[in-house]
Each structure stands twice: as structure tokens, then as C-alpha cells.
Design an enzyme around this catalytic site. Structure first.
Site, mmCIF file in Angstrom:
data_model
loop_
_atom_site.group_PDB
_atom_site.id
_atom_site.type_symbol
_atom_site.label_atom_id
_atom_site.label_comp_id
_atom_site.label_asym_id
_atom_site.label_seq_id
_atom_site.Cartn_x
_atom_site.Cartn_y
_atom_site.Cartn_z
ATOM 1 N N LYS A 1 0.859 -0.867 0.042
ATOM 2 C CA LYS A 1 0.408 0.315 0.264
ATOM 3 C C LYS A 1 1.144 1.068 0.091
ATOM 4 C CE LYS A 1 -2.775 2.400 2.561
ATOM 5 N NZ LYS A 1 -3.601 3.154 4.467
ATOM 6 N N GLY B 1 -8.222 8.757 9.901
ATOM 7 C CA GLY B 1 -8.390 9.381 11.813
ATOM 8 C C GLY B 1 -9.578 10.306 12.257
ATOM 9 N N ALA C 1 -9.656 5.915 4.951
ATOM 10 C CA ALA C 1 -9.450 6.156 5.456
ATOM 11 C C ALA C 1 -10.663 7.391 5.837
ATOM 12 C CB ALA C 1 -8.436 7.305 5.786
ATOM 13 N N GLY C 2 -10.638 8.098 7.211
ATOM 14 C CA GLY C 2 -12.249 8.517 7.072
ATOM 15 C C GLY C 2 -13.103 8.276 7.749
#
Lengths: 67, 257
Positions: free
Chosen positions: B100, B161, B187-188
Site C-alpha cells: 500500500k 483518523g 481513511a475517514g
């Protein structure tokens, strides 16, 4: 004796120490780490052949938790 | 109906939920949450070994890389050089080619630096890596990543985060529609329902870390996410009903007394 920088810390080792011997001394399994020697990644198969010299920079990394 | 298979870079995954292994209380909790999540792929970071404290537990003792797919990341890298160095080391560690990539551009928002990201993707693909790429929700840049040979596109839903959920549904939808490679929201995501929404929109998968690790009960939340992702995927495959502006009765009007 030779002084090397191991993960940013100054460490004194015996002359003519190989990476393999150093890992053994600090009790790290070669399977679980990857090593960069003076900025160059050393294949595991070369750990026994690679001798450490004075002022060498060694980075030993492993996997930790991360997102 | 055709079997629903999730494949990333020719790797068949049972679960469409990928989980991060950071921010947990300890490795025991990490391992239990991963197990409960049903994920067969986890992200991991590459860091210096603590030479002074060798008694410190290590991740591989709790999550066996032979049983679960390790996806090394480049978290914390702000330049292409740093990211490439990290992933080359990761590959040397265990032969991992599936990685990644995330190259960050700003410390406060952890927003991806797409110039460095595109540059790194090109180099990594050339070196034989299979690259899953953390990226912005820019539709054109997502296409560029695909053209460069990325194995998966991983746009953010909102900052890493933050737990703000999907703030960019239109862009994510456009990326899903145009992409031939998996689109994974990374993410999120803040809670299980966010994951369901992402999956209902047609995302191929979601990557969750903070929403599980920072919940009050990570083990239970891992299970919630497992179910949320399955539900969202089933709902997407089933195809939702059409929206109507007026009511349509659910009971027949024929035979009314």
C-alpha cells in the site's frame, strides 16, 4: 573494535563481524527483519558475507501495527 | 447468480473488509479484533527494530503472516524516496510485492501528495510491485493511477483518523464508475454504517483502522464492520428500489372493505 550506527545509535562491535553475527548477538531473527547497510538493502542471502566496518550505518526494520 | 469474488492483484480475498493494525491497546487486542473482523488482509507499517528493548512483543507473533495477508504501507512518508525505500525494505523482509503506497503531503490533514504518489506508483509498478494506492478523490488522478498500473485505487472518504465518514460521495461514485480495478475507500470512515454506505455505492472494499481501534469496544466494533460490509455489498448487488416522491401503498388496494 569497530563503531557502527545501528538504528541511529552508536554501537561497538568486534572487528570482522558480519551482519549475520550481529543479528545473532542482538537476538534478532533474520526472517523477521530487513536491513539497509549504508543506504543499500542487503538481501538476506548476503547476511553471512557482509562484514561491518567502522562508521557503517545499519538500519534494521520490521513490521509493526499500522493503518 | 455469479459468485461474488473480490480480487486484488490476482489475490482472492474472502472479505471485502481490510483492517489496519495500528492504534490498538496491545497486540492481543489487535489479533482479536482482526479475527473478529473476518479480514484476510491487514495493513502494517515498517519501522526500526527497538534494539534496546528486545522483550517488546512483536506483531508477527500475534498475526501470522502465513495465515493473513500483510499489506505493508508507507505511512509517515512524505516523499517518493521515503516511500520507495520503505517498500523495498518491506519486500526484502518477506517477499511482499503487494503493497500500500501512501505519500503524504501535509502533516495536519495527512492529505495525499498526488504528485509524489503518481511518481512513486510508476516506479514501483516498473519494479514489479503490485501497488494499492492511497489517493485523493480526484477523478482524473484516479484514472491516471489506473493507467500507471496501480492494482487498486484507495481514495479517502475524509482525512485519516478523522472519523468524518464519506464527505465526497459524488467523487467516489465517479471513480467507481470509471475504474476497472478495485476501488477501496481508505481513511475517514467513522462507524459501521459509513462502511455500509460505501459498499452500497459500489466500492469493492473498505479499509478501516481508527474506527475499530478507537471505538470503546474494538472487538465488538470489528464484528459490526464485518456485518456492515457484508450488508452493504449484498445491498449493492441486490440493487435498491427506485425512489418515489409520493407514497405507494404496501398493501393491495383491491378487495378493500
Amino acid at each position: 573494535m569497530a563503531k557502527i550506527h545501528l538504528n541511529g545509535k552508536k554501537v561497538t562491535i568486534k572487528p570482522k563481524t558480519t551482519i549475520y553475527e550481529l543479528l545473532k548477538k542482538i537476538k534478532l531473527h533474520s526472517k523477521k527483519v530487513a536491513i539497509e547497510h549504508n543506504g543499500i538493502i542487503i538481501p538476506k542471502s548476503n547476511y553471512k558475507k557482509k562484514y561491518l566496518k567502522n562508521n557503517d550505518k545499519l538500519e534494521v526494520v520490521h513490521f509493526i501495527g499500522g493503518g | 447468480m455469479k459468485k461474488d469474488i473480490f480480487k486484488v492483484a490476482n489475490k482472492k480475498l474472502k472479505s471485502r473488509l481490510i483492517v489496519g493494525t495500528g492504534k490498538y491497546k496491545n497486540f492481543r487486542e489487535t489479533a482479536r479484533a482482526v479475527k473478529e473482523s473476518g479480514a484476510d488482509m491487514v495493513t502494517v507499517a515498517v519501522r526500526r527494530v527497538n534494539i534496546l528493548d528486545k522483550k517488546k512483543p512483536i506483531l508477527t507473533d500475534y498475526l501470522n503472516p502465513k495465515k493473513i495477508i500483510y499489506l505493508p504501507n508507507t505511512a509517515g512518508c512524505f516523499t517518493s524516496e521515503e516511500a520507495l525505500r520503505t517498500l523495498r525494505l518491506a519486500r526484502e523482509m518477506g517477499g511482499w510485492k503487494l503493497v500500500k503506497l501512501e505519500v503524504l503531503g501535509d502533516k495536519k490533514t495527512l492529505y495525499p501528495n498526488m504528485i509524489e504518489t503518481l511518481k512513486s506508483t510508476k516506479i514501483l509498478v516498473k519494479e514489479g510491485f503490485k501497488v494499492m494506492v492511497y489517493c485523493t478523490d480526484d477523478v482524473l488522478l484516479a484514472k491516471k493511477l489506473e493507467d500507471f498500473g496501480a492494482s487498486a485505487i484507495m481514495p479517502l472518504g475524509s482525512p485519516i483518523g478523522s472519523g468524518l465518514g464519506l464527505q465526497n460521495k459524488v467523487n467516489i461514485s465517479l471513480i467507481i464508475k470509471q475504474s476497472k480495478i478495485p476501488v477501496i475507500v481508505d481513511a475517514g470512515i467513522g462507524t459501521a454504517s459509513d462502511a455500509t454506505i460505501a459498499m452500497e455505492m459500489g466500492c469493492d472494499g473498505v479499509l478501516i483502522n481508527s474506527a475499530i481501534a478507537n471505538s470503546k469496544n474494538p472487538i465488538k466494533m470489528a464484528k459490526a464492520f464485518k456485518n456492515a460490509v457484508i450488508s452493504g455489498r449484498d445491498s449493492y448487488l441486490a440493487g435498491r428500489m427506485k425512489k418515489n416522491y409520493f407514497a405507494i401503498p404496501s398493501s393491495p388496494t383491491d378487495g378493500l372493505i
